[in-house]
Design an enzyme around this catalytic site. Structure first.
Site, PDB file in Angstrom:
ATOM      1  N   GLU A 199     -17.555   8.125  36.796  1.00 51.25           N
ATOM      2  CA  GLU A 199     -17.201   8.712  38.098  1.00 51.25           C
ATOM      3  C   GLU A 199     -17.355  10.229  38.075  1.00 51.25           C
ATOM      4  O   GLU A 199     -16.485  10.977  38.495  1.00 51.25           O
ATOM      5  CB  GLU A 199     -15.763   8.338  38.485  1.00 51.25           C
ATOM      6  CG  GLU A 199     -15.554   6.844  38.582  1.00 51.25           C
ATOM      7  CD  GLU A 199     -14.255   6.449  39.280  1.00 51.25           C
ATOM      8  OE1 GLU A 199     -13.328   7.261  39.301  1.00 51.25           O
ATOM      9  OE2 GLU A 199     -14.184   5.329  39.799  1.00 51.25           O
ATOM     10  N   GLU A 270     -17.276  -1.182  39.786  1.00 52.34           N
ATOM     11  CA  GLU A 270     -15.817  -1.363  39.817  1.00 52.34           C
ATOM     12  C   GLU A 270     -15.375  -1.812  41.193  1.00 52.34           C
ATOM     13  O   GLU A 270     -15.364  -1.044  42.137  1.00 52.34           O
ATOM     14  CB  GLU A 270     -15.076  -0.059  39.491  1.00 52.34           C
ATOM     15  CG  GLU A 270     -15.061   0.269  38.043  1.00 52.34           C
ATOM     16  CD  GLU A 270     -14.096   1.375  37.704  1.00 52.34           C
ATOM     17  OE1 GLU A 270     -13.158   1.630  38.491  1.00 52.34           O
ATOM     18  OE2 GLU A 270     -14.281   1.976  36.647  1.00 52.34           O
TER      19      GLU A 270
HETATM   20  C1  NAG Z   1     -11.670   7.896  42.946  1.00 48.19           C
HETATM   21  C2  NAG Z   1     -10.833   6.766  42.450  1.00 48.19           C
HETATM   22  O1  NAG Z   1      -9.953   6.278  43.120  1.00 48.19           O
HETATM   23  N1  NAG Z   1     -11.114   6.337  41.255  1.00 48.19           N
HETATM   24  C3  NAG Z   1     -10.399   5.277  40.587  1.00 48.19           C
HETATM   25  C4  NAG Z   1     -11.249   4.064  40.488  1.00 48.19           C
HETATM   26  O2  NAG Z   1     -10.589   3.054  39.822  1.00 48.19           O
HETATM   27  C5  NAG Z   1     -10.347   3.384  38.496  1.00 48.19           C
HETATM   28  C6  NAG Z   1      -9.709   2.185  37.902  1.00 48.19           C
HETATM   29  O3  NAG Z   1      -8.676   1.744  38.714  1.00 48.19           O
HETATM   30  C7  NAG Z   1      -9.447   4.604  38.394  1.00 48.19           C
HETATM   31  O4  NAG Z   1      -9.396   4.991  37.046  1.00 48.19           O
HETATM   32  C8  NAG Z   1     -10.007   5.740  39.215  1.00 48.19           C
HETATM   33  O5  NAG Z   1      -9.054   6.733  39.337  1.00 48.19           O
END
Ligand code: NAG
Ligand code: NAG
Ligand code: NAG
Ligand code: NAG
Ligand code: NAG
Ligand code: NAG
Length: 812
Positions: A199, A270
């Site tokens: 991310e 995800e």
């Molecule tokens: C941007 C966001 O909400 N990211 C989340 C996506 O999901 C993962 C796993 O639950 C989190 O680690 C992130 O914070």
């Protein structure tokens, strides 16, 4: 806070002691050689999907994190994932689990990544590996080892030499290990896909040009290793070639702008099956209808890979959870914390995978078309010209009303906010809104064997007096504790004139702005208390930021910068290791009198609960702290932080069976708060023996009735009709019918109630079909339940609600 004037006539010398608590992972190397006899598989991709051995594939993947369950649980969890229709398991690799001390790697126990991957391989499934370096994952320090912070000149996740050097070294250790074990698909192994970084677009802007360079470097690092698998970067739409940008979120079918190149497939890395919980949260739930809708939508729009985050969440053992995150992780996933099928989530998604598989040929080799027959409706279908191959997705986006869609000469009623799947463009085999899978509710049964009258012994920590210190500001907590404990002490002293306390109507207060989780304060040895800290813990800084005394005549007294601060790390009990058998005798334990101050250790012995089911400890009566069983960290508990519903967020804490021996298990608890009631603690055994069905008479019969032959959808049996399927786990049988109503019952599994309409024979019918059986199929229609042919409420569209209890019918 109230400051009492002391004997001193002129001033008061006070020693302020603050204890801050915080959250953080421990670890050697051990090798296992295997010779893989599997054929080598080439993995490539195009704009449609990943291509494995020259064949396009639809991938149904689920996240399962190996350190969040125990190796003895892995086989069952992976097997259930496979039975749920998954063909891929995705996992992060946890740097701080594997390299807790720089250069000293650990791949044993819950850290045995190779064993985990080989188990997946044994089940004929693929693996997506996400080595980080940063993983977030609600894991202590986002997976980065503590020691990395102390590397001179380091900046994380950017174009920084020390960070890149350590990342490269770590990533190579992990990937070389996989290669040595022949685990990549190109070597005949199960790993088909990798992910580097995580991310990144969330932080890229903060690093400007250095961020862009870092990501290019990371892409090159894995690409240059020539491991023969494609790599993705999730939530990073500008991922450099040949990295595939992928989507994370809840509704990627509608939010993902798509691959950044035509030759890259549309992947969803995800798909959040729920939201992770933090202490203080009420329970959360993402409905399976909503997940199924999103997944069907994604596949209807060129999607070829979905990953459920999480498929099994598990447990944050010991001190591994990130700030505030509960010890139980994604319990609302298709497999619950204990690895049991959470129904109907598990079953409804399994049927969705069946339905999508019937569409496989059309999805992977057909051409997609879209029609918009109405404001809220949409048809997406895939056809292979010149053949009969055709699959359609009929979507209704209206959340209030059903809509009728006419497609290829046939009318189909599509329920509110749902997608119906037609693998031959004619027959509806699945509706995302019609859940026909069974429901289960989880029971916690008090153990007879483990819950004897506990004989608690206690040891109370000594609150330090003034500690020597050179710092003129309170030091940062994470740096102070070096992530070996949750606790850090801060002391300082200050002077207050007597006049200062004479302010009219004044109430003296101590204000501490803290980025720790919780703090306990003592003034001159007197405990002032334990407020909940609402402040959010930020990664970079933890600990007290400012400390001041308000309500003095001469104005606020700021203790943050002028005072000398002394520190001490952790608890005596931690240093001596009294949580385990080896260190237990290093302190003098007292008999528990029924009352104890805060910062007290409690220990007792218990026998393992009966049966083979999962075990949990219920922390009723307790406040906040840590639990160990036979020296193994069960996790952090926090009962006193109530959710808006006035309940603790998590009451039961999982004790894996592998932590237990038959008799005299050692339970050690470190409790921060005073006057708790450990006698209220108990041990429970977990089952999902309450099994239900809740099905409408007009629902679509199960996709299990259908198969595909020569591109035609065919019924497996002569007669396709709707049934409710109830099934007990293991060797149990249906022992009792607790509720049954064909009419308009309401409620949820475990708590159904009769409505105004009910077929009187309902219970009798269910008993005839189900009693004494391990599984039963009940036809859901009027002729089954209205044997007297009388319908006392003909206007009501009927629902069938059934609740049965599974058990052992004969006692052997
Ligand atoms: C941007 C966001 O909400 N990211 C989340 C996506 O999901 C993962 C796993 O639950 C989190 O680690 C992130 O914070
Ligand atoms: C290796 O890691 C696992 C999982 O964190 C842990 O349980 C085990 O104690 C570690 N082994 C060593 C030798 O530190
Ligand atoms: C799906 O792929 C086809 C062919 O590559 C393309 O024309 C279409 O726009 C894509 N649809 C979506 C929703 O991305
Ligand atoms: C449904 O509505 C949402 C929000 O208005 C929109 O983003 C989405 O594309 C719509 N889906 C369909 C199938 O029309
Ligand atoms: C109703 O259930 C019976 C079995 O009880 C079955 O034979 C029949 O086909 C079903 N009817 C419909 C309309 O589904
Ligand atoms: C059962 O359902 C009723 C009404 O539907 C509700 O008031 C009650 O709180 C529920 N009980 C439990 C234990 O969920």
């Amino acid at each position: 806070m109230r400051i009492h004037s002391s004997n001193h006539p002129w001033f008061l010398l006070a020693i302020l002691v603050v204890l801050l608590s915080f959250s953080g992972a421990l670890s050697s190397t051990h090798k296992e050689k295997t010779t893989s006899k599997n054929p080598k598989k080439e993995v490539t991709y195009d704009g449609t999907s990943l291509i494995i051995n020259g064949k396009r594939e639809l991938l149904y993947s689920g996240s399962i994190h190996y350190p969040r369950s125990t190796p003895d649980m892995w086989p069952k969890i992976i097997k259930r994932a496979k039975q749920g229709g998954l063909n891929t398991i995705q996992t992060y690799v946890f740097w701080n689990v594997h390299e807790p001390v720089q250069g000293k790697f650990n791949f044993s126990g819950r850290a045995d990544l190779v064993k985990f991957i080989k188990l997946i391989e044994k089940n004929g499934m693929y693996v997506t590996l996400r080595p980080g370096p940063f993983i977030q994952a609600e894991w202590n320090h986002g997976g980065l080892p503590y020691w990395l912070r102390e590397v001179p000149g380091i900046f994380f996740r950017t174009d920084n030499k020390p960070f890149k050097e350590h990342t490269e070294r770590y990533v190579k250790v992990i990937l070389d290990k996989m290669k040595e074990e022949k685990l990549f698909a190109s070597q005949g192994g199960p790993i088909i896909l990798g992910q580097i970084e995580n991310e990144y677009s969330a932080v890229e802007r903060a690093y400007k040009e250095d961020g862009v360079n870092y990501i290019k470097w990371a892409a090159k690092l894995v690409d240059s290793m020539n491991l023969g698998i494609p790599w993705v970067m999730c939530k990073h739409n500008s991922a450099p070639d040949p990295m595939i940008n992928a989507c994370n979120g809840r509704h990627c079918g509608d939010t993902f702008p798509g691959p950044n190149k035509k030759n890259k497939p549309s992947l969803w890395t995800e798909n959040w099956t729920t939201q992770f919980r933090v202490f203080g949260d009420p329970p959360a739930h993402r409905s399976v209808e909503d997940i199924a809708y999103s997944v069907a939508r994604f596949f209807s729009k060129n999607g070829s890979h979905v990953n459920y985050y999480m498929y099994h969440g598990g447990t944050n053992f010991g001190r591994t959870s990130a700030h505030y995150v509960t010890t139980r992780y994604y319990d609302d996933a298709p497999l619950d914390e204990f690895g049991l099928e959470r129904e109907p989530k598990y079953g409804h998604l399994k049927l969705l995978h069946n339905a999508l598989n019937l569409c496989k040929k059309a999805l992977l080799w057909g051409h997609s078309r879209t029609e918009k027959p109405g404001k809220d409706t949409e048809i997406r279908y895939y056809e292979q010209p010149g053949t009969k191959v055709c699959a359609a997705f009929l979507a209704n986006n209206n959340t209030e009303a059903a809509e009728t869609i006419k497609f290829k000469g046939k009318e189909h009623v599509i329920p509110p906010r749902s997608i119906s799947i037609l693998p031959d463009c004619k027959t509806v085999v699945y509706s995302t809104a019609e859940v026909i899978s069974q429901h289960t509710s989880r029971n916690y049964v008090k153990s007879k064997k483990a819950n004897k009258k506990f004989d608690f012994k206690v040891f109370t920590e000594t609150v330090p007096g003034e500690l020597k210190g050179e710092s003129f500001i309170p030091v940062e907590l994470y740096g102070l504790t070096e992530d070996v404990t949750d606790y850090g002490w801060y002391t300082t002293n200050f002077k207050i004139d007597d006049n200062d306390l004479k302010k009219k109507g004044g109430k003296t207060t101590l204000r501490i702005a803290s980025l720790g989780h919780a703090l306990h304060v003592w003034l001159n040895g007197e405990y002032l208390g334990f407020p909940d800290s609402g402040s959010y813990l930020e990664h970079r800084y933890t600990g007290p930021r400012s400390v001041s005394i308000l309500g003095l005549s001469s104005g606020p007294l700021d203790l943050t910068e002028k005072n000398k601060w002394g520190n001490k790390v952790g608890m005596e009990g931690e240093k001596l290791g009294i949580h385990a058998e080896k260190g237990l005798k290093k302190v003098k334990w007292q008999k528990f009198s029924g009352k104890a101050p805060g910062l007290t250790w409690y220990q007792t012995r218990f026998d393992a609960p009966e049966s083979k089911n999962s075990v949990a400890i219920r922390m009723n009566g307790m406040g906040k702290g840590l639990i160990w069983v036979n020296g193994e960290g069960v996790g952090r508990y926090w009962m006193s932080f109530l959710s808006p519903l006035k309940n603790p967020t998590q009451v039961e804490y999982h004790i894996p069976r592998s932590f237990l021996k038959p008799k005299k298990n050692l339970l050690v608890i470190f409790e921060e708060e005073p006057n708790v009631k450990p006698e209220l603690i108990d041990f429970v055994i977990i089952n999902r023996d309450t099994v239900c069905s809740y099905i409408g008479e007009n629902y679509t019969p199960s996709v299990r009735h259908w198969t595909k032959k020569n591109d035609k959808v065919q019924a497996i049996a002569d007669d396709v009709f709707l049934t409710a399927n109830l099934k007990c786990s293991g060797t149990k049988k249906i022992a009792a019918v607790e509720f049954a109503s064909f009419g308009n019952p309401t409620g949820t599994c475990g708590n159904f109630t009769l409505g105004s309409c009910n077929a009187p024979a309902s219970k009798q019918v269910i008993e005839k079909y189900c009693l004494g059986k391990s599984e039963c199929d009940i036809p859901v229609n009027k002729s089954t339940f209205q044997q007297d042919k009388k319908d006392s409420c003909p206007k009501v569209v009927k629902m069938l609600a059934v609740q049965v209890k599974c058990g052992r019918t004969n006692k052997n």
